[in-house]
Motif scaffolding. Structure first.
Motif, PDB file in Angstrom:
ATOM      1  N   MET A   1       0.844  -1.089   0.052  1.00  0.00           N
ATOM      2  CA  MET A   1       0.055   0.105  -0.057  1.00  0.00           C
ATOM      3  C   MET A   1       0.743   1.307  -0.040  1.00  0.00           C
ATOM      4  SD  MET A   1      -2.798   1.336   2.725  1.00  0.00           S
ATOM      5  CE  MET A   1      -1.791   1.509   3.901  1.00  0.00           C
ATOM      6  N   PHE A   2       0.701   2.381  -0.817  1.00  0.00           N
ATOM      7  CA  PHE A   2       1.056   3.454  -0.838  1.00  0.00           C
ATOM      8  C   PHE A   2       0.604   4.524   0.145  1.00  0.00           C
ATOM      9  CE2 PHE A   2       1.531   7.741  -2.603  1.00  0.00           C
ATOM     10  CZ  PHE A   2       2.992   7.969  -2.259  1.00  0.00           C
ATOM     11  N   GLU A   3       0.872   5.375   0.836  1.00  0.00           N
ATOM     12  CA  GLU A   3       0.419   6.238   1.511  1.00  0.00           C
ATOM     13  C   GLU A   3       1.265   7.589   1.696  1.00  0.00           C
ATOM     14  OE1 GLU A   3      -1.051   6.795   6.201  1.00  0.00           O
ATOM     15  OE2 GLU A   3      -0.447   4.934   5.461  1.00  0.00           O
ATOM     16  N   SER A   4       0.613   8.591   1.769  1.00  0.00           N
ATOM     17  CA  SER A   4       1.289  10.032   1.674  1.00  0.00           C
ATOM     18  C   SER A   4       0.193  11.086   2.158  1.00  0.00           C
ATOM     19  CB  SER A   4       2.070  10.548   0.402  1.00  0.00           C
ATOM     20  OG  SER A   4       2.777  11.380   0.362  1.00  0.00           O
ATOM     21  N   GLU A   5       0.763  12.290   2.513  1.00  0.00           N
ATOM     22  CA  GLU A   5      -0.324  13.385   2.867  1.00  0.00           C
ATOM     23  C   GLU A   5       0.191  14.709   2.425  1.00  0.00           C
ATOM     24  OE1 GLU A   5       0.927  14.375   7.524  1.00  0.00           O
ATOM     25  OE2 GLU A   5      -0.242  12.373   7.067  1.00  0.00           O
ATOM     26  N   VAL A   6      -0.896  15.581   2.548  1.00  0.00           N
ATOM     27  CA  VAL A   6      -0.689  17.153   1.944  1.00  0.00           C
ATOM     28  C   VAL A   6      -1.347  17.735   3.153  1.00  0.00           C
ATOM     29  CG1 VAL A   6      -1.143  18.620   0.137  1.00  0.00           C
ATOM     30  CG2 VAL A   6      -0.059  16.629  -0.315  1.00  0.00           C
ATOM     31  N   GLN A   7      -0.731  18.914   3.604  1.00  0.00           N
ATOM     32  CA  GLN A   7      -1.651  19.848   4.364  1.00  0.00           C
ATOM     33  C   GLN A   7      -2.221  21.106   3.593  1.00  0.00           C
ATOM     34  OE1 GLN A   7       0.950  20.458   7.877  1.00  0.00           O
ATOM     35  NE2 GLN A   7      -0.617  19.239   8.912  1.00  0.00           N
ATOM     36  N   LEU A   8      -3.096  21.558   3.770  1.00  0.00           N
ATOM     37  CA  LEU A   8      -3.593  23.011   3.531  1.00  0.00           C
ATOM     38  C   LEU A   8      -4.508  23.907   4.522  1.00  0.00           C
ATOM     39  CD1 LEU A   8      -6.772  22.728   2.151  1.00  0.00           C
ATOM     40  CD2 LEU A   8      -5.771  21.382   0.374  1.00  0.00           C
ATOM     41  N   ARG A   9      -4.447  24.861   4.328  1.00  0.00           N
ATOM     42  CA  ARG A   9      -5.318  25.613   5.277  1.00  0.00           C
ATOM     43  C   ARG A   9      -6.488  26.191   4.498  1.00  0.00           C
ATOM     44  NH1 ARG A   9      -4.635  27.340  10.250  1.00  0.00           N
ATOM     45  NH2 ARG A   9      -2.280  26.773  10.001  1.00  0.00           N
ATOM     46  N   VAL A  10      -7.945  26.048   5.110  1.00  0.00           N
ATOM     47  CA  VAL A  10      -9.075  26.544   4.423  1.00  0.00           C
ATOM     48  C   VAL A  10      -9.110  27.928   4.324  1.00  0.00           C
ATOM     49  CG1 VAL A  10     -11.497  26.488   4.628  1.00  0.00           C
ATOM     50  CG2 VAL A  10     -10.356  24.435   5.489  1.00  0.00           C
ATOM     51  N   ARG A  11      -9.150  28.333   3.100  1.00  0.00           N
ATOM     52  CA  ARG A  11      -9.522  29.935   2.769  1.00  0.00           C
ATOM     53  C   ARG A  11     -10.847  30.383   2.746  1.00  0.00           C
ATOM     54  NH1 ARG A  11      -6.367  29.295  -2.725  1.00  0.00           N
ATOM     55  NH2 ARG A  11      -7.831  27.724  -2.552  1.00  0.00           N
ATOM     56  N   TYR A  12     -11.095  31.619   3.236  1.00  0.00           N
ATOM     57  CA  TYR A  12     -12.421  32.027   3.466  1.00  0.00           C
ATOM     58  C   TYR A  12     -13.236  31.836   2.168  1.00  0.00           C
ATOM     59  CZ  TYR A  12     -16.077  35.099   5.229  1.00  0.00           C
ATOM     60  OH  TYR A  12     -17.313  35.687   5.458  1.00  0.00           O
ATOM     61  N   ALA A  13     -12.872  31.901   1.221  1.00  0.00           N
ATOM     62  CA  ALA A  13     -13.477  31.721  -0.075  1.00  0.00           C
ATOM     63  C   ALA A  13     -14.139  30.400  -0.537  1.00  0.00           C
ATOM     64  CB  ALA A  13     -12.702  32.372  -1.306  1.00  0.00           C
ATOM     65  N   GLU A  14     -13.617  29.502   0.440  1.00  0.00           N
ATOM     66  CA  GLU A  14     -13.952  28.110   0.354  1.00  0.00           C
ATOM     67  C   GLU A  14     -14.859  27.544   1.116  1.00  0.00           C
ATOM     68  OE1 GLU A  14      -9.261  26.583  -1.068  1.00  0.00           O
ATOM     69  OE2 GLU A  14     -10.155  26.228   1.180  1.00  0.00           O
ATOM     70  N   THR A  15     -15.209  28.582   2.006  1.00  0.00           N
ATOM     71  CA  THR A  15     -16.421  28.378   2.883  1.00  0.00           C
ATOM     72  C   THR A  15     -18.011  28.749   2.260  1.00  0.00           C
ATOM     73  OG1 THR A  15     -16.254  30.219   4.165  1.00  0.00           O
ATOM     74  CG2 THR A  15     -15.063  28.303   4.763  1.00  0.00           C
ATOM     75  N   ASP A  16     -19.001  28.074   2.900  1.00  0.00           N
ATOM     76  CA  ASP A  16     -20.425  28.612   2.446  1.00  0.00           C
ATOM     77  C   ASP A  16     -20.848  29.639   3.745  1.00  0.00           C
ATOM     78  OD1 ASP A  16     -21.288  26.848   4.768  1.00  0.00           O
ATOM     79  OD2 ASP A  16     -21.817  25.140   3.572  1.00  0.00           O
ATOM     80  N   GLN A  17     -22.148  29.619   3.545  1.00  0.00           N
ATOM     81  CA  GLN A  17     -22.730  30.641   4.460  1.00  0.00           C
ATOM     82  C   GLN A  17     -23.042  30.244   5.931  1.00  0.00           C
ATOM     83  OE1 GLN A  17     -26.809  31.814   3.169  1.00  0.00           O
ATOM     84  NE2 GLN A  17     -27.067  33.539   4.546  1.00  0.00           N
ATOM     85  N   MET A  18     -22.818  28.904   6.095  1.00  0.00           N
ATOM     86  CA  MET A  18     -22.787  28.484   7.486  1.00  0.00           C
ATOM     87  C   MET A  18     -21.140  28.469   8.062  1.00  0.00           C
ATOM     88  SD  MET A  18     -25.179  24.997   6.672  1.00  0.00           S
ATOM     89  CE  MET A  18     -24.460  24.410   5.246  1.00  0.00           C
ATOM     90  N   GLY A  19     -20.466  28.831   7.130  1.00  0.00           N
ATOM     91  CA  GLY A  19     -18.992  28.781   7.858  1.00  0.00           C
ATOM     92  C   GLY A  19     -18.313  27.611   7.665  1.00  0.00           C
ATOM     93  N   TYR A  20     -18.723  26.505   6.981  1.00  0.00           N
ATOM     94  CA  TYR A  20     -18.222  25.208   6.502  1.00  0.00           C
ATOM     95  C   TYR A  20     -17.620  25.287   5.121  1.00  0.00           C
ATOM     96  CZ  TYR A  20     -21.393  23.456  10.320  1.00  0.00           C
ATOM     97  OH  TYR A  20     -22.028  23.209  11.523  1.00  0.00           O
ATOM     98  N   VAL A  21     -16.644  24.381   4.892  1.00  0.00           N
ATOM     99  CA  VAL A  21     -15.998  24.253   3.574  1.00  0.00           C
ATOM    100  C   VAL A  21     -17.167  23.766   2.451  1.00  0.00           C
ATOM    101  CG1 VAL A  21     -14.449  22.879   2.057  1.00  0.00           C
ATOM    102  CG2 VAL A  21     -13.746  23.885   4.381  1.00  0.00           C
ATOM    103  N   TYR A  22     -17.376  24.440   1.352  1.00  0.00           N
ATOM    104  CA  TYR A  22     -18.459  24.020   0.618  1.00  0.00           C
ATOM    105  C   TYR A  22     -17.985  22.704  -0.109  1.00  0.00           C
ATOM    106  CZ  TYR A  22     -21.174  24.333  -3.652  1.00  0.00           C
ATOM    107  OH  TYR A  22     -22.061  23.734  -4.669  1.00  0.00           O
ATOM    108  N   HIS A  23     -19.227  21.977   0.099  1.00  0.00           N
ATOM    109  CA  HIS A  23     -18.766  20.539  -0.477  1.00  0.00           C
ATOM    110  C   HIS A  23     -18.040  20.405  -1.927  1.00  0.00           C
ATOM    111  CE1 HIS A  23     -22.800  21.049  -2.492  1.00  0.00           C
ATOM    112  NE2 HIS A  23     -22.019  20.298  -3.330  1.00  0.00           N
ATOM    113  N   GLY A  24     -18.381  21.027  -2.830  1.00  0.00           N
ATOM    114  CA  GLY A  24     -17.633  21.059  -4.175  1.00  0.00           C
ATOM    115  C   GLY A  24     -16.081  21.228  -4.066  1.00  0.00           C
ATOM    116  N   ASN A  25     -15.631  21.891  -2.925  1.00  0.00           N
ATOM    117  CA  ASN A  25     -14.327  22.112  -2.914  1.00  0.00           C
ATOM    118  C   ASN A  25     -13.529  21.004  -2.441  1.00  0.00           C
ATOM    119  OD1 ASN A  25     -13.977  25.004  -3.432  1.00  0.00           O
ATOM    120  ND2 ASN A  25     -15.325  25.415  -1.522  1.00  0.00           N
ATOM    121  N   TYR A  26     -13.975  19.905  -2.027  1.00  0.00           N
ATOM    122  CA  TYR A  26     -13.316  18.620  -1.753  1.00  0.00           C
ATOM    123  C   TYR A  26     -12.683  17.896  -2.939  1.00  0.00           C
ATOM    124  CZ  TYR A  26     -14.648  19.096   3.004  1.00  0.00           C
ATOM    125  OH  TYR A  26     -14.764  19.589   4.242  1.00  0.00           O
ATOM    126  N   ALA A  27     -13.475  18.265  -4.134  1.00  0.00           N
ATOM    127  CA  ALA A  27     -12.860  17.538  -5.300  1.00  0.00           C
ATOM    128  C   ALA A  27     -11.577  18.298  -5.746  1.00  0.00           C
ATOM    129  CB  ALA A  27     -13.737  17.501  -6.645  1.00  0.00           C
TER     130      ALA A  27
END
Length: 136
Positions: free
Chosen positions: A1-27
């Motif tokens: 099995m291959f495994e690796s990881e990446v870190q990223l910080r959620v930007r304000y523009a990626e959130t919806d009106q509820m303050g959550y990451v908008y689901h489409g951004n996960y792609a």
């Protein structure tokens, strides 16, 4: 099995009106992770495309467990759990917050395509060279 990881910080523009990451951004998060993990392995998407092979998404699955929020530092783990073969490769993902809480799981099934013919093609040799060692 291959495994690796990446870190990223959620930007304000990626959130919806509820303050959550908008689901489409996960792609997009999954794409960034694939690209950066491949880069770490010495596989450049750009070079693969220049050589005539592209890798479009055939399937995308996402399951939301808890929300990610603005300014969260996310760790996105990428897994290739079975040795790639034929014309497809499956990536699986886990998205965790800074506390290590699992927020989202997902997967993408990618297909390698010859850019001239538009038809599926074998996985490039460089990908086998870089990944096969993880599947002994």
């Amino acid at each position: 099995m291959f495994e690796s990881e990446v870190q990223l910080r959620v930007r304000y523009a990626e959130t919806d009106q509820m303050g959550y990451v908008y689901h489409g951004n996960y792609a997009a998060y999954f794409e960034v992770t694939r690209t950066e993990v491949f880069r770490k392995l010495g596989i450049e998407y750009k070079e693969m495309e220049e050589s005539g092979t592209m890798m479009p998404v055939l399937e995308l699955k996402t399951k939301f467990i808890r929300p990610a929020k603005y300014d969260d530092l996310l760790t996105i783990r990428l897994f290739v759990k079975s040795k790639p073969h034929g014309t497809r490769i499956k990536f699986e993902y886990e998205v965790l917050n800074e506390e290590g809480t699992l927020l989202t799981i997902g997967e993408t099934l990618m297909v390698f395509v010859d850019m001239k013919t538009g038809r599926p093609t074998e996985i490039p040799a460089l990908i086998h060279l870089k990944l096969d060692a993880y599947f002994s």
